[in-house]
Design a protein around this motif. Structure first.
Motif, PDB file in Angstrom:
ATOM      1  N   ARG A 178       0.856  -1.114   0.225  1.00  0.00           N
ATOM      2  CA  ARG A 178       0.008  -0.133  -0.133  1.00  0.00           C
ATOM      3  C   ARG A 178       0.834   1.261  -0.101  1.00  0.00           C
ATOM      4  NH1 ARG A 178      -2.347  -0.566   4.641  1.00  0.00           N
ATOM      5  NH2 ARG A 178      -4.104  -2.022   3.623  1.00  0.00           N
ATOM      6  N   LEU A 181       2.658   1.777  -3.335  1.00  0.00           N
ATOM      7  CA  LEU A 181       1.631   2.249  -4.547  1.00  0.00           C
ATOM      8  C   LEU A 181       1.359   3.634  -4.234  1.00  0.00           C
ATOM      9  CD1 LEU A 181      -0.572  -0.934  -4.830  1.00  0.00           C
ATOM     10  CD2 LEU A 181       1.241  -0.202  -6.353  1.00  0.00           C
ATOM     11  N   GLU A 184       3.925   5.782  -5.407  1.00  0.00           N
ATOM     12  CA  GLU A 184       4.043   6.001  -6.824  1.00  0.00           C
ATOM     13  C   GLU A 184       2.845   6.951  -7.426  1.00  0.00           C
ATOM     14  OE1 GLU A 184       3.668   2.045  -8.334  1.00  0.00           O
ATOM     15  OE2 GLU A 184       5.763   1.350  -7.564  1.00  0.00           O
ATOM     16  N   ARG A 186      -0.268   6.537  -6.903  1.00  0.00           N
ATOM     17  CA  ARG A 186      -1.819   5.529  -7.201  1.00  0.00           C
ATOM     18  C   ARG A 186      -3.026   6.192  -6.609  1.00  0.00           C
ATOM     19  NH1 ARG A 186      -0.148   0.894  -9.747  1.00  0.00           N
ATOM     20  NH2 ARG A 186       1.977   0.864 -10.692  1.00  0.00           N
ATOM     21  N   PRO A 187      -3.793   6.336  -7.482  1.00  0.00           N
ATOM     22  CA  PRO A 187      -5.173   6.766  -6.543  1.00  0.00           C
ATOM     23  C   PRO A 187      -5.777   5.457  -5.581  1.00  0.00           C
ATOM     24  CG  PRO A 187      -5.658   6.184  -8.812  1.00  0.00           C
ATOM     25  CD  PRO A 187      -4.267   5.997  -8.664  1.00  0.00           C
ATOM     26  N   GLU A 190      -7.607   2.509  -6.698  1.00  0.00           N
ATOM     27  CA  GLU A 190      -6.737   1.601  -7.410  1.00  0.00           C
ATOM     28  C   GLU A 190      -6.019   0.855  -6.247  1.00  0.00           C
ATOM     29  OE1 GLU A 190      -2.970   1.490 -10.481  1.00  0.00           O
ATOM     30  OE2 GLU A 190      -4.411   3.270 -10.451  1.00  0.00           O
ATOM     31  N   ILE A 191      -5.356   1.471  -5.465  1.00  0.00           N
ATOM     32  CA  ILE A 191      -4.624   0.707  -4.100  1.00  0.00           C
ATOM     33  C   ILE A 191      -5.585  -0.234  -3.751  1.00  0.00           C
ATOM     34  CG2 ILE A 191      -3.560   0.962  -2.083  1.00  0.00           C
ATOM     35  CD1 ILE A 191      -2.518   3.571  -2.980  1.00  0.00           C
ATOM     36  N   THR A 194      -6.150  -3.164  -5.946  1.00  0.00           N
ATOM     37  CA  THR A 194      -4.781  -4.101  -6.359  1.00  0.00           C
ATOM     38  C   THR A 194      -4.317  -4.961  -5.082  1.00  0.00           C
ATOM     39  OG1 THR A 194      -3.962  -2.355  -7.707  1.00  0.00           O
ATOM     40  CG2 THR A 194      -2.417  -3.837  -6.838  1.00  0.00           C
TER      41      THR A 194
END
Length: 336
Positions: A178, A181, A184, A186-187, A190-191, A194
């Motif tokens: 988590r 991501l 990086e 990521r919204p 999306e996390i 994923t």
């Protein structure tokens, strides 16, 4: 009137000399060769472990075994532990550390171990050190040692120190992913998706009935290590732990959920020793380094300037007061 250049030149020379001395002192933090040392060899099951016992120059006040986190690490973690070990030695604390199985001079394969195997190895090391140290003997470990050291208790250990310990293998893995991501960019939705997908994939890949598949891009022994240990959880051992414990996390830990795990420690220990302390240190990383220049999930991610800075800073790379917090607690706890 001619200017007298002697005074400024003298001041410059003195400044250069003082700077060189300070630099040499800092660089000495990375050198263990000059310290009192002797071979530290012991066996755990069928494995022969090879390491080093470093002794302080002053009378020994306490002694610790050093228990590694994850990975194929030698006794000094490729020199990365040297500033930490030197700080312990300067405080009067002897240190014993060894190459993981299959690394350096040790036989076996660290990937063949369960956390219970690592506990047995730590117990054997404690027994070996107790016969050679005329002082209380404890254990100090990092990260993955959070599933190892809570299984030790009195009378085998006089005290325990844990730095950045994890509690649940699966929870720690989810937090690590988590955090990666999020860094990086990521919204959040999306996390969440994923993490759910990875949890299902991990159950299928590493579950009790799963078989090794080379498509995982893992070696078979690494896959087996994960399958063997993915249910590791420190809470049962913590619930019965009565030996003095110092558990420290960095507030900016990117690998372990520091605040949640510290709260879990406090809530889980049913009969903690009066000397037990559980703390989250500000402005500190997973390994208690200063979070500003050193906060990465892996040291392999450090840019060149972080590596250079660590070389120049030595023990001063650690968060403010972190090393004193550890050494002062050990000395106070080991005192008769």
């Amino acid at each position: 009137m001619r200017r007298n250049w002697r005074r400024p030149l003298t001041l410059l020379a003195v400044s250069v000399i003082l700077l060189a001395i300070a630099l040499l002192i800092r660089l000495a933090d990375h050198d263990l060769a000059a310290r009192q040392q002797e071979p530290f060899t012991f066996t755990a099951g069928d494995t022969r472990l090879a390491g080093t016992l470093w002794r302080p120059d002053t009378p020994t006040q306490a002694a610790v075994i050093l228990v590694h986190g994850d990975g194929a690490q030698d006794r000094s973690s490729a020199g990365g532990y040297a500033p930490f070990i030197n700080a312990l030695l300067d405080a009067g604390i002897a240190v014993a550390a060894w190459d993981k199985p299959g690394v350096g001079g040790s036989t076996g394969n660290w990937l063949d171990q369960s956390m219970q195997d690592r506990q047995a190895e730590a117990r054997a090391a404690m027994t070996a050190l107790t016969t050679r140290a005329d002082a209380p003997v404890g254990a100090l470990g990092f990260s993955q040692a959070g599933w190892v050291l809570p299984g030790l208790d009195a009378p085998e250990a006089a005290f325990l120190v844990l730095i950045g310990p994890a509690i649940s293998w699966r929870d720690q893995g989810a937090y690590y992913t988590r955090t990666r991501l999020a860094r990086e960019g990521r919204p959040a939705a999306e996390i969440t998706q994923t993490l759910a997908r990875l949890a299902a994939e991990n159950d299928a890949t590493f579950g009790p009935d799963a078989l090794y598949d080379p498509a995982t891009n893992l070696t078979e022994d690494r896959w087996a290590f994960i399958q063997r240990n993915r249910d590791a959880d420190a809470r049962p051992d913590l619930a019965t732990l009565s030996v003095p414990l110092l558990a420290l996390w960095g507030a900016n830990d990117l690998n372990v959920d520091a605040q949640t795990d510290a709260a879990t420690y406090r809530a889980t220990m049913q009969t903690p020793h009066p000397a037990t302390q559980v703390e989250v240190l500000p402005n500190a990383t997973h390994g208690l380094l200063k979070s500003g220049p050193y906060n990465y999930q892996l040291t392999s991610e450090w840019p060149w300037h972080a590596e250079a800075r660590f070389t120049l800073e030595g023990r001063y790379a650690f968060a403010n007061g972190a090393l004193d917090r550890i050494t002062d607690w050990i000395i106070a706890t080991a005192a008769p």
